[in-house]
Motif scaffolding. Structure first.
Motif, PDB file in Angstrom:
ATOM      1  N   UNK A 102      34.833 107.830  85.263  1.00  0.00           N
ATOM      2  CA  UNK A 102      33.814 108.875  85.273  1.00  0.00           C
ATOM      3  C   UNK A 102      33.450 109.256  86.697  1.00  0.00           C
ATOM      4  N   UNK A 103      32.206 109.692  86.878  1.00  0.00           N
ATOM      5  CA  UNK A 103      31.726 109.973  88.229  1.00  0.00           C
ATOM      6  C   UNK A 103      30.277 109.528  88.341  1.00  0.00           C
ATOM      7  N   UNK A 104      29.920 109.051  89.545  1.00  0.00           N
ATOM      8  CA  UNK A 104      28.549 108.594  89.753  1.00  0.00           C
ATOM      9  C   UNK A 104      27.700 109.648  90.446  1.00  0.00           C
ATOM     10  N   UNK A 105      28.337 110.663  91.028  1.00  0.00           N
ATOM     11  CA  UNK A 105      27.588 111.705  91.729  1.00  0.00           C
ATOM     12  C   UNK A 105      28.317 113.028  91.611  1.00  0.00           C
ATOM     13  N   UNK A 106      27.534 114.094  91.499  1.00  0.00           N
ATOM     14  CA  UNK A 106      28.082 115.450  91.495  1.00  0.00           C
ATOM     15  C   UNK A 106      27.155 116.325  92.323  1.00  0.00           C
ATOM     16  N   UNK A 107      27.699 116.907  93.378  1.00  0.00           N
ATOM     17  CA  UNK A 107      26.931 117.789  94.235  1.00  0.00           C
ATOM     18  C   UNK A 107      27.456 119.208  94.168  1.00  0.00           C
ATOM     19  N   UNK A 108      26.568 120.169  94.144  1.00  0.00           N
ATOM     20  CA  UNK A 108      26.935 121.576  94.078  1.00  0.00           C
ATOM     21  C   UNK A 108      26.125 122.355  95.112  1.00  0.00           C
ATOM     22  N   UNK A 109      26.824 123.069  96.001  1.00  0.00           N
ATOM     23  CA  UNK A 109      26.125 123.896  96.972  1.00  0.00           C
ATOM     24  C   UNK A 109      25.345 125.006  96.271  1.00  0.00           C
ATOM     25  N   UNK A 110      25.921 125.497  95.187  1.00  0.00           N
ATOM     26  CA  UNK A 110      25.279 126.553  94.402  1.00  0.00           C
ATOM     27  C   UNK A 110      25.262 126.099  92.947  1.00  0.00           C
ATOM     28  N   UNK A 111      24.191 125.430  92.513  1.00  0.00           N
ATOM     29  CA  UNK A 111      24.138 124.854  91.176  1.00  0.00           C
ATOM     30  C   UNK A 111      24.378 125.880  90.081  1.00  0.00           C
ATOM     31  N   UNK A 112      25.247 125.516  89.161  1.00  0.00           N
ATOM     32  CA  UNK A 112      25.609 126.384  88.049  1.00  0.00           C
ATOM     33  C   UNK A 112      25.993 125.469  86.887  1.00  0.00           C
ATOM     34  N   UNK A 140      16.546 118.053 105.171  1.00  0.00           N
ATOM     35  CA  UNK A 140      17.731 118.624 104.542  1.00  0.00           C
ATOM     36  C   UNK A 140      17.306 119.546 103.401  1.00  0.00           C
ATOM     37  N   UNK A 141      17.867 120.738 103.360  1.00  0.00           N
ATOM     38  CA  UNK A 141      17.455 121.725 102.374  1.00  0.00           C
ATOM     39  C   UNK A 141      18.252 121.535 101.092  1.00  0.00           C
ATOM     40  N   UNK A 142      17.735 120.717 100.195  1.00  0.00           N
ATOM     41  CA  UNK A 142      18.435 120.488  98.948  1.00  0.00           C
ATOM     42  C   UNK A 142      17.589 119.657  98.004  1.00  0.00           C
ATOM     43  N   UNK A 143      18.111 119.485  96.784  1.00  0.00           N
ATOM     44  CA  UNK A 143      17.423 118.737  95.742  1.00  0.00           C
ATOM     45  C   UNK A 143      18.256 117.537  95.338  1.00  0.00           C
ATOM     46  N   UNK A 144      17.619 116.380  95.259  1.00  0.00           N
ATOM     47  CA  UNK A 144      18.247 115.177  94.731  1.00  0.00           C
ATOM     48  C   UNK A 144      17.770 114.979  93.299  1.00  0.00           C
ATOM     49  N   UNK A 166      24.786 117.432 101.730  1.00  0.00           N
ATOM     50  CA  UNK A 166      24.970 118.318 102.878  1.00  0.00           C
ATOM     51  C   UNK A 166      26.212 119.172 102.657  1.00  0.00           C
ATOM     52  N   UNK A 167      26.057 120.229 101.849  1.00  0.00           N
ATOM     53  CA  UNK A 167      27.190 121.048 101.416  1.00  0.00           C
ATOM     54  C   UNK A 167      27.074 122.469 101.946  1.00  0.00           C
ATOM     55  N   UNK A 168      28.200 123.016 102.339  1.00  0.00           N
ATOM     56  CA  UNK A 168      28.267 124.420 102.743  1.00  0.00           C
ATOM     57  C   UNK A 168      28.553 125.276 101.514  1.00  0.00           C
ATOM     58  N   UNK A 169      28.361 126.567 101.640  1.00  0.00           N
ATOM     59  CA  UNK A 169      28.643 127.490 100.535  1.00  0.00           C
ATOM     60  C   UNK A 169      30.084 127.315 100.075  1.00  0.00           C
ATOM     61  N   UNK A 170      30.274 127.294  98.766  1.00  0.00           N
ATOM     62  CA  UNK A 170      31.619 127.157  98.209  1.00  0.00           C
ATOM     63  C   UNK A 170      32.111 125.733  98.117  1.00  0.00           C
ATOM     64  N   UNK A 217      17.470 123.853  89.614  1.00  0.00           N
ATOM     65  CA  UNK A 217      17.537 123.744  91.071  1.00  0.00           C
ATOM     66  C   UNK A 217      17.760 125.093  91.728  1.00  0.00           C
ATOM     67  N   UNK A 218      17.214 125.210  92.927  1.00  0.00           N
ATOM     68  CA  UNK A 218      17.414 126.383  93.757  1.00  0.00           C
ATOM     69  C   UNK A 218      17.974 125.893  95.087  1.00  0.00           C
ATOM     70  N   UNK A 219      19.231 126.191  95.357  1.00  0.00           N
ATOM     71  CA  UNK A 219      19.868 125.693  96.565  1.00  0.00           C
ATOM     72  C   UNK A 219      20.693 124.454  96.268  1.00  0.00           C
ATOM     73  N   UNK A 220      21.288 123.850  97.285  1.00  0.00           N
ATOM     74  CA  UNK A 220      22.175 122.701  97.080  1.00  0.00           C
ATOM     75  C   UNK A 220      21.495 121.579  96.300  1.00  0.00           C
ATOM     76  N   UNK A 221      22.267 120.914  95.441  1.00  0.00           N
ATOM     77  CA  UNK A 221      21.717 119.825  94.636  1.00  0.00           C
ATOM     78  C   UNK A 221      22.771 118.745  94.467  1.00  0.00           C
ATOM     79  N   UNK A 222      22.308 117.512  94.458  1.00  0.00           N
ATOM     80  CA  UNK A 222      23.160 116.357  94.196  1.00  0.00           C
ATOM     81  C   UNK A 222      22.550 115.581  93.049  1.00  0.00           C
ATOM     82  N   UNK A 223      23.361 115.333  92.014  1.00  0.00           N
ATOM     83  CA  UNK A 223      22.898 114.613  90.829  1.00  0.00           C
ATOM     84  C   UNK A 223      23.587 113.257  90.754  1.00  0.00           C
ATOM     85  N   UNK A 224      22.779 112.219  90.521  1.00  0.00           N
ATOM     86  CA  UNK A 224      23.304 110.874  90.307  1.00  0.00           C
ATOM     87  C   UNK A 224      22.625 110.282  89.080  1.00  0.00           C
TER      88      UNK A 224
END
Length: 208
Positions: A129-139, A1-5, A114-118, A90-97
């Motif tokens: 609160x939240x336990x996870x935040x994923x961004x297809x385009x980290x900002x 999977x092309x992304x960063x955990x 596993x996120x698509x653009x947008x 990060x470069x590309x999709x990322x999920x932070x926990x």
């Protein structure tokens, strides 16, 4: 999977982590539970397909750190600044926990990464609160300025994502381990974890 955990965490040092578990638990016990939760979390991260796995750490790595995890230091500032800085690496999709959900599974992490653009993914926590935040385009701007550690944090983060025009995928709700009651409930729901074993061992020691 092309992304960063990404896992954002404190080193499990007595007196510095899980202080809300005291005085029911000693500072040493609280740190041992924090270490068990962190190790469970890193196990799930290692079992999840990803291009890169990063621990964003406040403190120094210890023997609890397995191979295959990159370590970068947390920046200063509030939690929103630290989360924003982590995404900025990060470069590309990322999920932070965080390190507070030892019950997390590779299946949940895959769903958030596993996120698509947008798209974004948000895992709500029982405390608001939240336990996870994923961004297809980290900002980092999508996190910076969101009020943290309040009952409205999850709602505020969701609103920030929606206002940015992102489609938000909701992940299952999980309970963070903050209090002794949280610890008991999470351990009961995830009996095969290191966290549950550590808590059971402490209960057994206290009964003798």
């Amino acid at each position: 999977m092309n992304g960063t955990l990404l896992v954002i965490a404190k080193a499990p040092v007595p007196g510095r982590v899980k202080t809300r578990l005291t005085p029911v638990h000693t500072p040493e016990e609280a740190a041992a539970l924090a270490e068990a939760a962190l190790r469970d979390t890193l196990d799930a991260v290692l079992a999840t397909p990803a291009r890169r796995r990063v621990l964003v750490l406040d403190g120094e790595p210890g023997a609890w750190l397995p191979p295959g995890i990159d370590v970068v230091p947390q920046c200063g500032g509030g939690l929103d600044e630290r989360l924003a800085d982590a995404f900025g690496q990060c470069d590309g999709p990322a999920l932070l926990i965080g390190m507070d959900t030892p019950q997390v599974s590779p299946e949940l992490l895959c769903a958030g990464l596993d996120l698509a653009a947008g798209e974004a993914a948000l895992g709500p926590a029982d405390d608001g609160g939240f336990w996870a935040l994923g961004l297809a385009e980290p900002d980092g701007r999508l996190v910076r300025g969101v009020p943290m550690s309040s009952p409205d944090t999850g709602a505020a983060q969701r609103q920030r994502l929606v206002r940015a025009g992102l489609g938000v995928r909701e992940l299952p709700r999980l309970r963070d381990v903050d209090t002794p009651d949280d610890a008991r409930r999470v351990a009961a729901g995830a009996p095969g974890t290191r966290f549950a074993a550590a808590l059971a061992a402490m209960a057994g020691a206290g009964a003798r």
